[in-house]
Write a protein that holds these residues in place. Structure first.
Motif, PDB file in Angstrom:
ATOM      1  N   THR A  95     -15.609   3.365   0.937  1.00  0.00           N
ATOM      2  CA  THR A  95     -16.028   2.683  -0.274  1.00  0.00           C
ATOM      3  C   THR A  95     -15.246   1.380  -0.359  1.00  0.00           C
ATOM      4  O   THR A  95     -14.330   1.148   0.440  1.00  0.00           O
ATOM      5  CB  THR A  95     -15.807   3.558  -1.517  1.00  0.00           C
ATOM      6  OG1 THR A  95     -16.459   2.956  -2.643  1.00  0.00           O
ATOM      7  CG2 THR A  95     -14.322   3.720  -1.836  1.00  0.00           C
ATOM      8  N   SER A  96     -15.602   0.527  -1.299  1.00  0.00           N
ATOM      9  CA  SER A  96     -14.956  -0.785  -1.357  1.00  0.00           C
ATOM     10  C   SER A  96     -15.071  -1.374  -2.751  1.00  0.00           C
ATOM     11  O   SER A  96     -15.790  -0.855  -3.613  1.00  0.00           O
ATOM     12  CB  SER A  96     -15.591  -1.738  -0.323  1.00  0.00           C
ATOM     13  OG  SER A  96     -14.876  -2.956  -0.264  1.00  0.00           O
ATOM     14  N   VAL A 112     -10.073   3.145  -3.034  1.00  0.00           N
ATOM     15  CA  VAL A 112     -10.591   2.614  -1.774  1.00  0.00           C
ATOM     16  C   VAL A 112      -9.747   3.106  -0.610  1.00  0.00           C
ATOM     17  O   VAL A 112     -10.265   3.525   0.432  1.00  0.00           O
ATOM     18  CB  VAL A 112     -10.627   1.069  -1.806  1.00  0.00           C
ATOM     19  CG1 VAL A 112     -10.993   0.512  -0.427  1.00  0.00           C
ATOM     20  CG2 VAL A 112     -11.623   0.573  -2.847  1.00  0.00           C
ATOM     21  N   THR A 116     -11.394   5.305   2.273  1.00  0.00           N
ATOM     22  CA  THR A 116     -11.654   4.534   3.488  1.00  0.00           C
ATOM     23  C   THR A 116     -10.593   4.725   4.558  1.00  0.00           C
ATOM     24  O   THR A 116     -10.892   4.624   5.751  1.00  0.00           O
ATOM     25  CB  THR A 116     -11.784   3.045   3.121  1.00  0.00           C
ATOM     26  OG1 THR A 116     -12.743   2.911   2.065  1.00  0.00           O
ATOM     27  CG2 THR A 116     -12.228   2.210   4.297  1.00  0.00           C
ATOM     28  N   GLN A 154     -12.129  -8.852   0.043  1.00  0.00           N
ATOM     29  CA  GLN A 154     -12.182  -7.468   0.508  1.00  0.00           C
ATOM     30  C   GLN A 154     -10.797  -6.972   0.927  1.00  0.00           C
ATOM     31  O   GLN A 154     -10.650  -6.280   1.931  1.00  0.00           O
ATOM     32  CB  GLN A 154     -13.162  -7.338   1.680  1.00  0.00           C
ATOM     33  CG  GLN A 154     -14.607  -7.585   1.307  1.00  0.00           C
ATOM     34  CD  GLN A 154     -15.555  -6.926   2.287  1.00  0.00           C
ATOM     35  OE1 GLN A 154     -15.458  -5.730   2.562  1.00  0.00           O
ATOM     36  NE2 GLN A 154     -16.469  -7.715   2.821  1.00  0.00           N
ATOM     37  N   TYR A 157     -10.494  -3.015   1.243  1.00  0.00           N
ATOM     38  CA  TYR A 157     -11.205  -2.491   2.409  1.00  0.00           C
ATOM     39  C   TYR A 157     -10.520  -2.928   3.705  1.00  0.00           C
ATOM     40  O   TYR A 157     -10.296  -2.113   4.610  1.00  0.00           O
ATOM     41  CB  TYR A 157     -12.647  -2.981   2.378  1.00  0.00           C
ATOM     42  CG  TYR A 157     -13.481  -2.567   3.571  1.00  0.00           C
ATOM     43  CD1 TYR A 157     -14.077  -1.312   3.624  1.00  0.00           C
ATOM     44  CD2 TYR A 157     -13.685  -3.442   4.638  1.00  0.00           C
ATOM     45  CE1 TYR A 157     -14.843  -0.927   4.713  1.00  0.00           C
ATOM     46  CE2 TYR A 157     -14.448  -3.067   5.730  1.00  0.00           C
ATOM     47  CZ  TYR A 157     -15.028  -1.815   5.763  1.00  0.00           C
ATOM     48  OH  TYR A 157     -15.788  -1.449   6.846  1.00  0.00           O
ATOM     49  N   CYS A 158     -10.185  -4.209   3.803  1.00  0.00           N
ATOM     50  CA  CYS A 158      -9.525  -4.710   5.012  1.00  0.00           C
ATOM     51  C   CYS A 158      -8.187  -4.009   5.228  1.00  0.00           C
ATOM     52  O   CYS A 158      -7.841  -3.648   6.365  1.00  0.00           O
ATOM     53  CB  CYS A 158      -9.325  -6.219   4.928  1.00  0.00           C
ATOM     54  SG  CYS A 158     -10.848  -7.195   5.009  1.00  0.00           S
ATOM     55  N   GLN A 196     -24.574  -0.338   1.016  1.00  0.00           N
ATOM     56  CA  GLN A 196     -23.334  -0.550   0.258  1.00  0.00           C
ATOM     57  C   GLN A 196     -23.404  -1.775  -0.642  1.00  0.00           C
ATOM     58  O   GLN A 196     -22.765  -1.805  -1.698  1.00  0.00           O
ATOM     59  CB  GLN A 196     -22.135  -0.655   1.203  1.00  0.00           C
ATOM     60  CG  GLN A 196     -22.028  -1.932   1.991  1.00  0.00           C
ATOM     61  CD  GLN A 196     -20.563  -2.379   2.173  1.00  0.00           C
ATOM     62  OE1 GLN A 196     -19.733  -2.263   1.278  1.00  0.00           O
ATOM     63  NE2 GLN A 196     -20.274  -2.888   3.346  1.00  0.00           N
ATOM     64  N   VAL A 200     -21.915  -1.277  -4.218  1.00  0.00           N
ATOM     65  CA  VAL A 200     -20.485  -1.557  -4.184  1.00  0.00           C
ATOM     66  C   VAL A 200     -20.005  -2.070  -5.541  1.00  0.00           C
ATOM     67  O   VAL A 200     -20.714  -2.805  -6.243  1.00  0.00           O
ATOM     68  CB  VAL A 200     -20.159  -2.594  -3.086  1.00  0.00           C
ATOM     69  CG1 VAL A 200     -20.729  -3.963  -3.426  1.00  0.00           C
ATOM     70  CG2 VAL A 200     -18.655  -2.687  -2.848  1.00  0.00           C
TER      71      VAL A 200
END
Length: 311
Positions: A95-96, A112, A116, A154, A157-158, A196, A200
């Motif tokens: 997810t993000s 997240v 993730t 991001q 997420y990154c 997504q 998102v």
């Protein structure tokens, strides 16, 4: 995809209700495999199960939050009790939040990371506990070019995908040290046309989009299956953009910083305003009772490539 010449296997796919996981599960079904489908939603899982079965495989949908270690263990038990010993485990679920770092709340950042990154850790642990006594099996981590190169908007997420890279390398070397018969490999993905961007959590003014060039989820799924069939290789890259991004960051990271500072914000948004009523899947699945089955594809079919480099 043609049917795989090997006997059918029991394979778990996390994040199987949509996107890359959904496309991968469908291709495994076409090879006659028994597929454990793990995701939080219900409509997407049911749709994925129907597609696997129509393709010729056997499907077991299991609703589970990958951030919950105990629930993941129970899901793995259910898969083995119903489909047989797990031969391979494919981690896809994520997810993000699309927003500047300062606009992401601490609990959102934690969520997240738990899905993730720790979701992959939980899935990998569940797989290893069942594969270790047999000394065989394959674990495929679906990574991202963004695990090698961070971009604006991001950071959560990154950061999670960068953590996955370190985890993958540590685990791989431990298994090599033990001379284990279990293989673990990672597939680095490009921008993919998945749902997504329709669910998102976003604080951007316009609708979020993948950074072009965009690939269809079937391209990504073919990369996953290649890694599954040839898992001795430590990593694979899908899409020339993935290869270009990773190599450019290695040789000219500072220049890439400046380039992404100029282009990275605009390139992740369409010209259309973000719908304030857009569903969000950060805390709850978007395909709940009042939702819909989003399928494998997102909203960018007219711009996505159906074929791409798989290295």
């Amino acid at each position: 995809m043609s049917k795989h010449p090997a006997p059918p296997r029991t394979i778990v796919v996390t994040g199987a209700s949509g996107g890359i996981g959904r496309a991968t599960a469908r291709m495994l079904g076409a090879r006659g495999d028994r597929v454990g489908l793990l995701a939080r939603g219900t409509l997407g899982l049911e749709g994925a199960a129907r597609e696997v079965q129509r393709a010729g495989g056997r499907a077991l949908p299991v609703s589970v939050d990958m951030a919950d270690h105990d629930a993941v263990e129970k899901a793995a038990d259910e898969v083995e009790a119903t489909l047989g010993p797990i031969d391979a485990w494919i981690n896809v679920a994520f997810t993000s939040v699309f927003a500047r770092f300062e606009d992401i709340e601490p609990e959102e950042y934690r969520r997240v990371t738990e899905v993730t990154y720790l979701g992959y850790v939980n899935g990998t642990r569940a797989a290893l506990r069942r594969m270790r006594p047999r000394d065989r099996g394959v674990i495929v981590q679906v990574g991202s070019a963004l695990g090698q190169r961070g971009i604006p908007l991001q950071s959560a997420y990154c950061g999670a995908k960068h953590a996955l890279e370190g985890f993958h390398e540590s685990l791989r070397t431990e298994l090599m040290h033990d001379r284990s018969g279990i293989d673990v490999t990672i597939v680095e993905m490009p921008a993919v046309n998945t749902p997504q961007f329709d669910w998102v959590t976003s604080r951007l003014p316009n609708h979020a989009q993948p950074v072009p060039p965009i690939y269809q989820p079937e391209v990504a799924a073919r990369g996953v299956l290649k890694a599954l069939d040839h898992p001795q290789r430590r990593a694979r890259w899908v899409g020339l953009s993935t290869a270009g991004t990773i190599m450019a960051n290695r040789v000219a990271g500072g220049l890439l910083d400046r380039y992404l500072a100029r282009t990275g914000v605009a390139s992740q948004q369409t010209d259309e305003p973000r719908d304030p009523e857009q569903p969000e899947n950060l805390w709850h699945p978007a395909d709940g009772p009042d939702g819909r089955d989003f399928g494998a594809h997102g909203a960018f079919d007219d711009r996505a490539h159906a074929h791409g480099f798989i290295g």
